[in-house]
Design an enzyme around this catalytic site. Structure first.
Site, PDB file in Angstrom:
ATOM      1  N   GLU A 528       0.624  -1.167   0.061  1.00 56.41           N
ATOM      2  CA  GLU A 528      -0.114  -0.055   0.056  1.00 56.41           C
ATOM      3  C   GLU A 528       0.784   1.265   0.210  1.00 56.41           C
ATOM      4  O   GLU A 528       0.492   2.318  -0.738  1.00 56.41           O
ATOM      5  CB  GLU A 528      -0.853   0.086   1.328  1.00 56.41           C
ATOM      6  CG  GLU A 528      -2.152  -1.062   1.082  1.00 56.41           C
ATOM      7  CD  GLU A 528      -1.944  -2.275   1.265  1.00 56.41           C
ATOM      8  OE1 GLU A 528      -0.831  -2.713   1.758  1.00 56.41           O
ATOM      9  OE2 GLU A 528      -2.686  -3.137   1.103  1.00 56.41           O
ATOM     10  N   HIS A 595     -11.726  -4.385   8.711  1.00 60.35           N
ATOM     11  CA  HIS A 595     -12.217  -4.212   7.375  1.00 60.35           C
ATOM     12  C   HIS A 595     -13.601  -3.626   7.053  1.00 60.35           C
ATOM     13  O   HIS A 595     -14.170  -3.706   5.926  1.00 60.35           O
ATOM     14  CB  HIS A 595     -12.443  -5.710   6.624  1.00 60.35           C
ATOM     15  CG  HIS A 595     -11.289  -6.273   5.995  1.00 60.35           C
ATOM     16  ND1 HIS A 595     -10.272  -6.647   6.805  1.00 60.35           N
ATOM     17  CD2 HIS A 595     -10.782  -6.852   4.575  1.00 60.35           C
ATOM     18  CE1 HIS A 595      -9.253  -7.041   6.078  1.00 60.35           C
ATOM     19  NE2 HIS A 595      -9.301  -7.194   4.639  1.00 60.35           N
TER      20      HIS A 595
END
Ligand SMILES: Cc1ncc(C[n+]2csc(CCOP(=O)(O)OP(=O)(O)O)c2C)c(N)n1
Ligand SMILES: [Mg+2]
Length: 819
Positions: A528, A595
């Site tokens: 990321e 999440h």
């Protein structure tokens, strides 16, 4: 995994051994006699002069930082000065062969690299071009104070320009390379190929690969050098940058005509120390940074260690690595051994090393040894070398004096809105280049486009609401906007995890794999930091990038790249750089604690980012269009809860053609007169449900306003609504504590206090982890929570029985418990 790569058990399970090749360590052994056939006497003199210039520059800074005095001139430099005394040969060796097309990225200790690259660029640039650069850069602001007293060549003037621009930048002067907005640790000058230096160490590790990506995708000449400290090889983003830069696909899946592996050289400025920690022997275990190459790819990144105390050894290494990169066999890694004689900063007492150690490196000083070699080898007489040294020292000293002169180099005006003006570029850019965009098919042949054609773009068809299965959805809306910009801007690339064959983790990119060549849409490694960092580097070089994070919860993995890089470089460049990056971030549901978090408040808090969260197809398309036409970094949140939603508000439907919804304008989704409900994200739909009950059961008419954009934000429509209703509830799906609605509530209290009948009330998610899907109704705001909060804290509802505790007392209790 693309279908073209077939995995076979017999291959993957076959016995074998991984073999490593030797990694050269300080193998350069050419004599000065041999080098005379490579370098002219002018070359040798230039190397010497550049090293001397850097030394003097750093010595002056050291003296004024420690004594506030140099050669009788007093100056108090308040900012940082991370000096590189001892590292001159490494810097000059690195820069010597580079052209203006070769771009360097560096660190907090990059004064030497900036000067070396600048001085080297001057030698490779004709007078006319030099003059043009100096006259046009900042409209001649750096050149003007130098021009009137200059006697001599244009090249000599350019030397002054580089030194003066650098000193001025350090001293926060208007004549600095970045108008004094970057300072010592960030200074850069792109016309000579010096790109941003980074105070977050290792920061260039993830950004520079994006610059190399730009060169490949847009077929630009030159290489990229990422100068990174030895201790910074412990940083995750550096590793991610190495992985991103060495993906197989550049050579296996991309059009070979693009040139293969990324043209990037990771150059470790291995000065043996972090601040006080010692990577070799203490804080790391690889012993040689060059060894890391063996872990990354079969070519071992062509890694080697070179003697960075000998400029000729470094130049020799670059002479061999540049063609390797040009042939598409990159990336490469150099472990350039040097030594920081100076302290980490001038206040460093060197408590972590012995005086004897420093003295040994002073004896081996690269300036002295290089001079002795030139003299002994009868390349140049000592007198010439000393005259050259004295000459450049005098220029550096003059430029220092000029840079501290408040008339020649005024301080940036602190009372003006200068900083405010450069936070955003607020531009519109149809395309970053006028080439024809590369597409693999006509959109009319695209299966996704054909599917979308059959979908209904209005809230109702034949008088009944359109079912989700037939509706033109938020997902389709974002796709349409992306497809439009891909068709216009040839530089536009999109990347992230599972972006290509998978179609984007949530299907937004479905259809793009067939429409776009690999280099315009590709799968990135699970890196990321590198995904966001590369987008930053790509934009710094002049392209438009769309980077994607699969879940908002992963922003932490790209924290520095989002919070310190993407957000800051427009302003730190003094407004010279534009960063047209859209960072798509999906917000999850049903996937539990790691999440399913809305982290919009984190980016909202960071100056320099535009933050939007559209939740209707009309807004999603219009705002993505606006984001992709703009020149600022936009963090574009998308809720997994509503990707399938059709349009409920725009009665005429979502236009098939191009339109923009300006970023920063809230949208009144339902008019009302008794109460204002402000939403951000999918809480809009919760608020609608609550408003229906308010109206049908309690006779209260609620006005619902969707912020759509948190930053920038035109608060006028909000204030106007609150002035009309006298009551306001704000809701979003982020956890309540510190959510961005708290700021909006505070602003409204400030701006409409006199009109409020009750304090603004914020209802967010509970300050917990997001629990399992089955328990989510306990966590995310529900319509009844809003009704309960209105009843308890804003206006009592007739004959109403709350089902949850939304009282002030409960709020205080939760705060006390930290919940
Ligand atoms: C991410 C981050 N962590 C820590 C620091 C504080 N810091 C500044 S310089 C430095 C040492 C860096 O060492 P190295 O990468 O070897 O570069 P050098 O200073 O030796 O040039 C540290 C820890 C920082 N600026 N950024
Ligand atoms: Mg170091």
């Amino acid at each position: 995994m693309p279908k073209s790569i077939v995995l076979k058990p017999e291959t993957l399970l076959a016995e074998d051994r991984i073999r490593f090749a030797d990694i050269p360590v300080n193998t350069y052994s050419k004599t000065i006699e041999e080098e005379r056939s490579v370098f002219s006497p002018q070359d040798f003199l230039a190397i010497w002069r550049d090293m001397a210039a850097i030394r003097e520059f750093e010595v002056i800074l050291n003296e004024i930082k420690t004594k506030r005095l140099y050669k009788g001139i007093a100056y108090d430099h308040r900012g940082p000065a991370h000096l590189s005394i001892g590292q001159e040969a490494a810097a000059v060796g690195m820069a010597f062969l580079l052209t203006r097309d070769d771009h360097i990225y560096g660190s907090h200790r990059s004064h030497g690299e900036l000067l070396a690259k600048g001085l080297s660029a001057i030698r490779r640039t004709d007078e006319q071009t030099l003059l043009e650069i100096m006259r046009t850069y900042l409209d001649g602001a750096i050149l003007r104070p130098l021009e009137k007293d200059h006697r001599g060549s244009v090249a000599d003037l350019a030397v002054k320009f580089v030194i003066f621009g650098a000193f001025s930048e350090l001293f926060a002067k208007e004549t600095g390379f970045n108008r004094g907005m970057g300072g010592s640790m960030h200074a850069f000058f792109t016309p000579f190929g010096v790109y941003p230096n980074n105070a977050v160490v290792g920061g260039s590790g993830s950004i520079a690969p994006g610059a190399a990506l730009f060169k490949r995708v847009n077929r630009k000449p030159g290489i990229v050098v990422a100068n990174i400290g030895d201790a910074s090889f412990g940083c995750g983003p550096v590793w991610e940058g190495l992985i991103f830069a060495s993906m197989d696909q550049y050579r296996t899946l991309w059009d070979p005509e693009l040139g293969g592996g990324l043209p990037i050289l990771f150059n470790c400025m291995n000065n043996q120390y972090g601040m006080g920690g010692q990577p070799m022997g203490e804080t790391m275990g690889c012993r040689f940074i060059a060894r890391i190459g063996a872990a990354v790819n079969p070519e071992q990144l062509h890694a080697e260690r070179v003697n960075g105390y000998d400029p000729l050894a470094v130049i020799d290494a670059f002479r061999r690595k540049i063609p390797v990169l040009a042939e598409g066999k990159g990336p490469a890694l150099l472990d350039t051994v040097t030594y920081r004689i100076s302290g980490h900063s001038p206040s460093d007492a060197s408590s972590y090393r012995t005086r004897e150690e420093i003295e040994q490196w002073q004896e081996a000083d690269s300036l002295l040894s290089f001079r002795d070699r030139l003299v002994r080898g009868q390349v140049l007489p000592e007198s010439t070398l000393e005259e050259t040294r004295a000459g450049i020292e005098s220029v550096v000293f003059q430029m220092f004096q000029l840079a501290i002169d408040p008339h020649a180099a005024p301080r940036i005006a602190v009372d003006s809105d200068l900083v405010g003006r450069v936070m955003f570029s607020n531009g519109t850019l149809e395309t970053c280049d006028d080439r024809k965009p590369e597409l693999l098919q006509d959109w009319s042949q695209n299966v996704r486009v054909q599917q979308i054609k059959g979908r209904i773009r209005t809230p109702e068809a034949d008088g009944v609401p359109v079912p989700k299965t037939k509706a033109f959805s938020v997902r389709d809306a974002i796709f349409e906007a992306l497809a439009h910009r891909f068709s216009i801007d040839p530089t536009m690339v999109a990347f992230g995890e599972e972006n290509r064959d998978w179609g984007g983790a949530f299907g937004v990119y479905r259809g793009l794999t067939e429409a776009l060549p690999y280099h315009r849409l590709f799968n990135a490694p699970i890196s990321e930091a590198a995904i966001v960092g590369a987008a930053v580097g790509y934009a710094m070089e002049g392209g438009r990038a769309v980077a994607e994070l699969m879940y908002a919860d992963f922003m932490g993995r790209a924290g520095d790249e989002i919070f310190n890089q993407l957000s800051k470089w427009q302003a730190m460049s003094g407004g010279l750089m534009r960063l047209p990056v859209v960072l798509r971030i999906s917000v999850g549901v049903k996937y539990g604690a790691q999440h399913s978090q809305d982290w919009s408040a984190l980016v909202y808090h960071i100056p320099g980012l535009k933050v939007v969260y559209p939740v209707t197809p009309y807004d999603a398309k219009g705002m993505m269009n606006a984001a992709l036409a703009g020149t600022d970094p936009v963090v574009f949140f998308e809720s997994q809860r509503i990707y399938d939603h059709g349009e409920m508000f725009e009665q005429t439907g979502v236009p098939e053609g191009y339109y923009e919804v300006p970023l920063g304008e809230p949208s009144i989704k339902k008019a009302g007169s008794d109460l204002t409900i402000i939403t951000f994200g999918p809480a809009l739909y919760t608020a609608l449900a609550a408003a229906r009950t308010l109206e049908t059961r309690h006779g209260l008419s609620a006005e619902i306003i969707d912020l759509r954009s948190a930053n920038p934000l035109n608060v006028e429509p909000l204030v106007e609504s609150v002035r009309k209703t006298g009551r306001v509830l704000l809701t979003c799906e982020a956890v309540e504590r510190g959510c961005l609605m708290q700021s909006v509530a505070a602003n409204l209290t400030q701006l409409a206090f006199d009109a409020l009948d009750a304090p603004p009330v914020v209802v967010g998610s509970r300050n917990w982890i997001t629990p399992a899907a089955e328990l989510e109704a306990m966590f995310f705001p529900q319509p009844e929570w809003l009704l309960d909060a209105i009843h308890e804290r804003i206006v009592p509802l007739r004959d109403y029985q709350p089902s949850t505790n939304q009282t002030d007392g409960e709020l205080a209790r939760r705060l006390r418990l930290g919940l």
